[in-house]
Design a protein around this motif. Structure first.
Motif, PDB file in Angstrom:
ATOM      1  N   LEU A   1       0.955  -1.313   0.067  1.00  0.00           N
ATOM      2  CA  LEU A   1      -0.027  -0.064  -0.065  1.00  0.00           C
ATOM      3  C   LEU A   1       0.646   1.260  -0.005  1.00  0.00           C
ATOM      4  CD1 LEU A   1      -2.754  -1.245   2.556  1.00  0.00           C
ATOM      5  CD2 LEU A   1      -3.354  -0.242   0.194  1.00  0.00           C
ATOM      6  N   ILE A   2       1.907   1.359   0.773  1.00  0.00           N
ATOM      7  CA  ILE A   2       3.088   2.354   0.936  1.00  0.00           C
ATOM      8  C   ILE A   2       3.491   2.496  -0.460  1.00  0.00           C
ATOM      9  CG2 ILE A   2       5.031   3.382   1.963  1.00  0.00           C
ATOM     10  CD1 ILE A   2       3.924   1.941   4.479  1.00  0.00           C
ATOM     11  N   GLY A   3       3.716   1.502  -1.198  1.00  0.00           N
ATOM     12  CA  GLY A   3       4.615   1.576  -2.349  1.00  0.00           C
ATOM     13  C   GLY A   3       3.854   1.818  -3.500  1.00  0.00           C
ATOM     14  N   GLY A   4       2.529   1.770  -3.228  1.00  0.00           N
ATOM     15  CA  GLY A   4       1.619   2.140  -4.565  1.00  0.00           C
ATOM     16  C   GLY A   4       1.340   0.906  -5.324  1.00  0.00           C
ATOM     17  N   GLN A   5       1.542  -0.373  -4.931  1.00  0.00           N
ATOM     18  CA  GLN A   5       1.140  -1.220  -5.643  1.00  0.00           C
ATOM     19  C   GLN A   5      -0.131  -1.910  -5.243  1.00  0.00           C
ATOM     20  OE1 GLN A   5       4.321  -3.860  -4.005  1.00  0.00           O
ATOM     21  NE2 GLN A   5       5.403  -3.892  -6.175  1.00  0.00           N
ATOM     22  N   LEU A   6      -0.650  -1.555  -4.202  1.00  0.00           N
ATOM     23  CA  LEU A   6      -2.097  -1.814  -3.939  1.00  0.00           C
ATOM     24  C   LEU A   6      -2.812  -0.308  -3.397  1.00  0.00           C
ATOM     25  CD1 LEU A   6      -1.878  -4.724  -1.426  1.00  0.00           C
ATOM     26  CD2 LEU A   6      -2.789  -4.900  -3.683  1.00  0.00           C
ATOM     27  N   THR A   7      -4.279  -0.321  -3.767  1.00  0.00           N
ATOM     28  CA  THR A   7      -4.941   1.043  -3.560  1.00  0.00           C
ATOM     29  C   THR A   7      -5.837   0.827  -2.227  1.00  0.00           C
ATOM     30  OG1 THR A   7      -4.618   1.607  -5.894  1.00  0.00           O
ATOM     31  CG2 THR A   7      -6.357   2.643  -4.525  1.00  0.00           C
ATOM     32  N   PRO A   8      -5.617   1.626  -1.364  1.00  0.00           N
ATOM     33  CA  PRO A   8      -6.560   1.648  -0.142  1.00  0.00           C
ATOM     34  C   PRO A   8      -7.994   1.820  -0.646  1.00  0.00           C
ATOM     35  CG  PRO A   8      -5.470   3.471  -0.124  1.00  0.00           C
ATOM     36  CD  PRO A   8      -5.035   2.798  -1.276  1.00  0.00           C
ATOM     37  N   ASP A   9      -9.031   1.130   0.172  1.00  0.00           N
ATOM     38  CA  ASP A   9     -10.249   1.299  -0.106  1.00  0.00           C
ATOM     39  C   ASP A   9     -10.890   2.736   0.292  1.00  0.00           C
ATOM     40  OD1 ASP A   9     -10.883  -1.295  -1.119  1.00  0.00           O
ATOM     41  OD2 ASP A   9     -10.781  -2.010   0.864  1.00  0.00           O
ATOM     42  N   GLN A  10     -10.270   3.161   1.392  1.00  0.00           N
ATOM     43  CA  GLN A  10     -10.451   4.256   2.082  1.00  0.00           C
ATOM     44  C   GLN A  10      -9.258   5.028   2.677  1.00  0.00           C
ATOM     45  OE1 GLN A  10     -13.390   4.004   5.087  1.00  0.00           O
ATOM     46  NE2 GLN A  10     -15.189   3.218   3.620  1.00  0.00           N
ATOM     47  N   GLY A  11      -9.144   6.416   2.906  1.00  0.00           N
ATOM     48  CA  GLY A  11      -7.986   6.961   3.509  1.00  0.00           C
ATOM     49  C   GLY A  11      -7.047   7.372   2.661  1.00  0.00           C
ATOM     50  N   LYS A  12      -5.812   7.933   3.235  1.00  0.00           N
ATOM     51  CA  LYS A  12      -5.017   8.562   2.325  1.00  0.00           C
ATOM     52  C   LYS A  12      -3.593   8.007   2.799  1.00  0.00           C
ATOM     53  CE  LYS A  12      -6.431  12.967   1.008  1.00  0.00           C
ATOM     54  NZ  LYS A  12      -6.140  14.370   0.761  1.00  0.00           N
ATOM     55  N   ILE A  13      -2.490   7.790   1.843  1.00  0.00           N
ATOM     56  CA  ILE A  13      -1.217   7.266   2.077  1.00  0.00           C
ATOM     57  C   ILE A  13      -0.292   8.492   1.226  1.00  0.00           C
ATOM     58  CG2 ILE A  13       0.413   5.400   1.692  1.00  0.00           C
ATOM     59  CD1 ILE A  13      -1.853   3.675   1.796  1.00  0.00           C
ATOM     60  N   ILE A  14       0.256   9.071   2.330  1.00  0.00           N
ATOM     61  CA  ILE A  14       1.206  10.139   1.831  1.00  0.00           C
ATOM     62  C   ILE A  14       2.660   9.782   2.043  1.00  0.00           C
ATOM     63  CG2 ILE A  14       1.762  12.751   1.944  1.00  0.00           C
ATOM     64  CD1 ILE A  14      -1.194  12.335   0.994  1.00  0.00           C
ATOM     65  N   VAL A  15       3.530   9.879   0.962  1.00  0.00           N
ATOM     66  CA  VAL A  15       4.852   9.428   0.972  1.00  0.00           C
ATOM     67  C   VAL A  15       5.577  10.772   0.577  1.00  0.00           C
ATOM     68  CG1 VAL A  15       6.669   8.101   0.255  1.00  0.00           C
ATOM     69  CG2 VAL A  15       4.296   6.920   0.700  1.00  0.00           C
ATOM     70  N   ALA A  16       6.584  11.342   1.339  1.00  0.00           N
ATOM     71  CA  ALA A  16       7.291  12.378   0.957  1.00  0.00           C
ATOM     72  C   ALA A  16       6.291  13.632   0.253  1.00  0.00           C
ATOM     73  CB  ALA A  16       8.414  11.889  -0.104  1.00  0.00           C
ATOM     74  N   ARG A  17       5.430  13.639   1.249  1.00  0.00           N
ATOM     75  CA  ARG A  17       4.385  14.962   0.767  1.00  0.00           C
ATOM     76  C   ARG A  17       3.669  14.682  -0.507  1.00  0.00           C
ATOM     77  NH1 ARG A  17       7.621  20.396   1.990  1.00  0.00           N
ATOM     78  NH2 ARG A  17       8.616  19.923   4.105  1.00  0.00           N
ATOM     79  N   LYS A  18       3.682  13.461  -0.971  1.00  0.00           N
ATOM     80  CA  LYS A  18       2.862  13.094  -2.196  1.00  0.00           C
ATOM     81  C   LYS A  18       1.587  12.079  -1.895  1.00  0.00           C
ATOM     82  CE  LYS A  18       6.132  14.604  -5.694  1.00  0.00           C
ATOM     83  NZ  LYS A  18       7.264  15.051  -4.750  1.00  0.00           N
ATOM     84  N   ASP A  19       0.640  12.364  -2.530  1.00  0.00           N
ATOM     85  CA  ASP A  19      -0.505  11.212  -2.211  1.00  0.00           C
ATOM     86  C   ASP A  19      -0.105  10.249  -3.431  1.00  0.00           C
ATOM     87  OD1 ASP A  19      -2.626   9.465  -2.298  1.00  0.00           O
ATOM     88  OD2 ASP A  19      -3.941  11.372  -2.067  1.00  0.00           O
ATOM     89  N   ILE A  20       0.307   9.099  -3.171  1.00  0.00           N
ATOM     90  CA  ILE A  20       0.763   8.300  -4.184  1.00  0.00           C
ATOM     91  C   ILE A  20      -0.114   7.437  -5.033  1.00  0.00           C
ATOM     92  CG2 ILE A  20       3.218   7.733  -2.850  1.00  0.00           C
ATOM     93  CD1 ILE A  20       1.811   5.046  -2.250  1.00  0.00           C
ATOM     94  N   HIS A  21      -1.270   7.691  -4.309  1.00  0.00           N
ATOM     95  CA  HIS A  21      -2.380   7.073  -5.200  1.00  0.00           C
ATOM     96  C   HIS A  21      -3.060   7.863  -6.255  1.00  0.00           C
ATOM     97  CE1 HIS A  21      -1.903   4.202  -1.758  1.00  0.00           C
ATOM     98  NE2 HIS A  21      -1.748   3.414  -2.816  1.00  0.00           N
ATOM     99  N   ARG A  22      -2.634   9.123  -6.034  1.00  0.00           N
ATOM    100  CA  ARG A  22      -3.179  10.170  -7.182  1.00  0.00           C
ATOM    101  C   ARG A  22      -1.928  10.667  -8.041  1.00  0.00           C
ATOM    102  NH1 ARG A  22      -7.796  12.853  -5.859  1.00  0.00           N
ATOM    103  NH2 ARG A  22      -8.673  12.189  -3.650  1.00  0.00           N
ATOM    104  N   LEU A  23      -1.007   9.964  -8.156  1.00  0.00           N
ATOM    105  CA  LEU A  23       0.069  10.067  -9.167  1.00  0.00           C
ATOM    106  C   LEU A  23      -0.298   9.356 -10.362  1.00  0.00           C
ATOM    107  CD1 LEU A  23       3.378   9.732  -6.799  1.00  0.00           C
ATOM    108  CD2 LEU A  23       2.210  11.701  -7.604  1.00  0.00           C
ATOM    109  N   SER A  24       0.194   9.958 -11.613  1.00  0.00           N
ATOM    110  CA  SER A  24      -0.022   9.306 -12.720  1.00  0.00           C
ATOM    111  C   SER A  24       1.047   8.371 -12.901  1.00  0.00           C
ATOM    112  CB  SER A  24      -0.111  10.080 -13.937  1.00  0.00           C
ATOM    113  OG  SER A  24       0.688  11.023 -14.176  1.00  0.00           O
TER     114      SER A  24
END
Length: 74
Positions: A51-74
């Motif tokens: 989840l932290i590495g972006g290989q999985l996407t959470p059902d709810q909530g946010k995961i911010i890594v180095a000030r970036k929401d990794i699940h919103r990156l393209s």
């Protein structure tokens, strides 16, 4: 104020079979600190790292890594 490397807020995740792995989890990992993720087999350590590495996407909530929401990156 110390900067955080990882910020997880209100994160929930379940597998496709419906097995709930995390529900409403909050975790903060400060930048420059050693952090261990420990627990018995099958408790979600690898799932959390995916989840932290972006290989999985959470059902709810946010995961911010180095000030970036990794699940919103393209």
């Amino acid at each position: 104020m110390a900067e955080n490397l990882v910020e997880i807020s209100k994160m929930s995740f379940q597998h496709e079979n419906g097995q709930v792995v995390f529900q409403d989890v909050d975790i903060v990992i400060p930048l420059g600190k050693i952090t261990a993720i420990m627990g018995p087999s099958g408790t979600g350590k690898t799932t959390l790292l995916r989840l932290i590495g972006g290989q999985l996407t959470p059902d709810q909530g946010k995961i911010i890594v180095a000030r970036k929401d990794i699940h919103r990156l393209s």
